[in-house]
Structure formats: structure tokens, C-alpha cells
Design a protein around this motif. Sequence first.
Motif, PDB file in Angstrom:
ATOM      1  N   ALA A   1       0.822  -1.208   0.000  1.00 31.23           N
ATOM      2  CA  ALA A   1       0.000   0.000   0.000  1.00 31.23           C
ATOM      3  C   ALA A   1       0.855   1.256   0.000  1.00 31.23           C
ATOM      4  N   GLU A   2       2.105   1.138   0.496  1.00 31.91           N
ATOM      5  CA  GLU A   2       2.987   2.313   0.560  1.00 31.91           C
ATOM      6  C   GLU A   2       3.292   2.869  -0.820  1.00 31.91           C
ATOM      7  N   LEU A   3       3.098   2.053  -1.862  1.00 31.48           N
ATOM      8  CA  LEU A   3       3.443   2.482  -3.216  1.00 31.48           C
ATOM      9  C   LEU A   3       2.262   3.083  -3.970  1.00 31.48           C
ATOM     10  N   GLU A   4       1.083   3.035  -3.388  1.00 31.08           N
ATOM     11  CA  GLU A   4      -0.085   3.585  -4.073  1.00 31.08           C
ATOM     12  C   GLU A   4       0.056   5.099  -4.235  1.00 31.08           C
TER      13      GLU A   4
ATOM     14  N   PRO B   1       5.428  15.076 -10.072  1.00 31.74           N
ATOM     15  CA  PRO B   1       5.158  14.468  -8.759  1.00 31.74           C
ATOM     16  C   PRO B   1       5.877  15.244  -7.666  1.00 31.74           C
ATOM     17  N   SER B   2       5.217  15.404  -6.532  1.00 31.62           N
ATOM     18  CA  SER B   2       5.845  16.085  -5.406  1.00 31.62           C
ATOM     19  C   SER B   2       6.880  15.163  -4.770  1.00 31.62           C
ATOM     20  N   GLU B   3       7.703  15.723  -3.905  1.00 27.48           N
ATOM     21  CA  GLU B   3       8.768  14.937  -3.269  1.00 27.48           C
ATOM     22  C   GLU B   3       8.211  13.741  -2.502  1.00 27.48           C
ATOM     23  N   ASP B   4       7.053  13.944  -1.849  1.00 24.52           N
ATOM     24  CA  ASP B   4       6.503  12.834  -1.071  1.00 24.52           C
ATOM     25  C   ASP B   4       5.801  11.794  -1.941  1.00 24.52           C
ATOM     26  N   GLN B   5       5.675  12.070  -3.244  1.00 21.94           N
ATOM     27  CA  GLN B   5       5.103  11.092  -4.166  1.00 21.94           C
ATOM     28  C   GLN B   5       6.178  10.248  -4.837  1.00 21.94           C
ATOM     29  N   LEU B   6       7.431  10.619  -4.694  1.00 21.76           N
ATOM     30  CA  LEU B   6       8.507   9.936  -5.396  1.00 21.76           C
ATOM     31  C   LEU B   6       9.082   8.785  -4.564  1.00 21.76           C
TER      32      LEU B   6
END
Length: 267
Positions: free
Chosen positions: A126-129, A249-254
Motif C-alpha cells: 500500500a505504501e506504493l499507491e 510528482p511532489s517529493e513525497d510522491q517519489l
Amino acid sequence: MSRSITTGVAAAAIASLALTGCGASASDVPAFEEIEGDMWESMAASEAVAMTAVLPEAMSSDAAIIEEMLGGNLSDLQIYGSLDESATAIRLGEDQEPIMSFFGDEVYVSMDMIQQTMNSSMAEEAELEGKYLDISDDYDAASGTVDVADLLEDMRSTAESGGADEVTGFDFSQLQSEGSYMQLDMESDDTGWFYSIDGEDENAIMNGEAEQFIGLASDREAPRLLEIRDGDTSMDFSWDDEVEIPQRPSEDQLVTEEDVMGMALGQ
């Protein structure tokens, strides 16, 4: 470098414009050669464009994967982006997040797509969603990145030189001069000019009998493409305010490759 679009991206036509004949005669419609130059100029001067039911050549090797994800139907695949800056993305439907996005030399791929195509425990992470992987350094340089401004320019240059256009597979040089005028749908006053290769009139287009035609917005100041029909393949176009501009993508999306490998190994 060509940014061509494969011509066989869909096996079946998609539902697009609801065509309703209007009372105006064909004589009210400008000859295609009179407005073709204005069409290319107005499209190039637009702020953004979205093309539905097209597949960038850079992704052609992934067609089988995409078809599996879509249940065998690529008709919802959309490439969209800005014409003022380098920001282009590809998604599997208007309400979906992009599966790939391109910002100059930067290339990002959705981890949601990767998870769906890998048979491993990572598919349950789920961490990768909603995350994206930066593949800029690994992306095939021979394929080149995808940019909607380049796609339109390739369409124009090939169409103006004659022959089938590599972006859409359509041969604009074969269009009949005389066009038809039609209302686009029953809920608005928007109208379009339609030009066909086989000379079919608005009745044939409305009834689905015409196989090769284009539809333009009936605007002498900005006559832009709305639809291309080439046999069983149909491509729809949206412009400017109707188009969402992709965002990095934002930093927290990468996530990094190390993050992905660590999750796959249970670390």
C-alpha cells in the motif's frame, strides 16, 4: 526525432461526438484548403491539448500490458499536456492519474501501473499507491520523450508534405474540399465542420457510414480539430481550458529503485 503515434492503437471505434444534422447547407462551409493553414496555426497557438485513443510510439512495446490493464481496449488512453511548456502525460481515462509523465528530459512512471503488471509481493504494498518512480536516467533515449507540442508539429509537417500522417495515421491530403456543417450534440449550440475522404455528406457521417473524416470547430478564427475517424479508429481532441496540465510528482510522491527493491524483499 519522430514522435509518431501508431496507427493501430484500437481495434474498435469509440463513442465520440453525437452528430446531428443542421439546416445549414454545405455551401456555408469553407473549402478545406481555405482553412487548413488556419487550422494548424490555431492549434499550434493553443495553450493545451488532449488526444484520446492514441498511443505514443515510445510505449508501443508496452501495448500488451496496457491492453491487459484495460481489458483489451485502448480507446480510453489519452495523451495530454501543455503547448506552452514541456509538460505531457499519458493516462488510461480522463478521471485517472497519469501512468507516465514527461517534463523535458524528466520521465516518471506510476507505481500503481508497475504494481498491476508485476507478479510479486510488491503488488500488495500500500505504501506504493499513488507513488511515482523517476526513470529519467533509464528511459530509452532512442525512443525519446513524449511532448504534445512535438506531436502537433509532426502532424502538421507530414500533412503539409502529403501522405499519411505518422501521428494519427490519417492522410489529410486526401480530404475532399467540400465539407458539411453539423451540430455537435443535442445539449449545446456548438457546431462543427466535417470533411471526408470519400466525399460522404453529413447524413453518412451522422449514421456511421462514412469511414474517413475529420471534424473541426466551426470557428473561422480558430478552426481546431475535434475528431479524426479512420476506419475503426477514432481520435478525439480537447483544447485549452478543457485540458488538465500535468504536474511533476511532489517529493513525497517519489520513490527510488532502492525503495522498491527494499519493499519487494520485505526490508
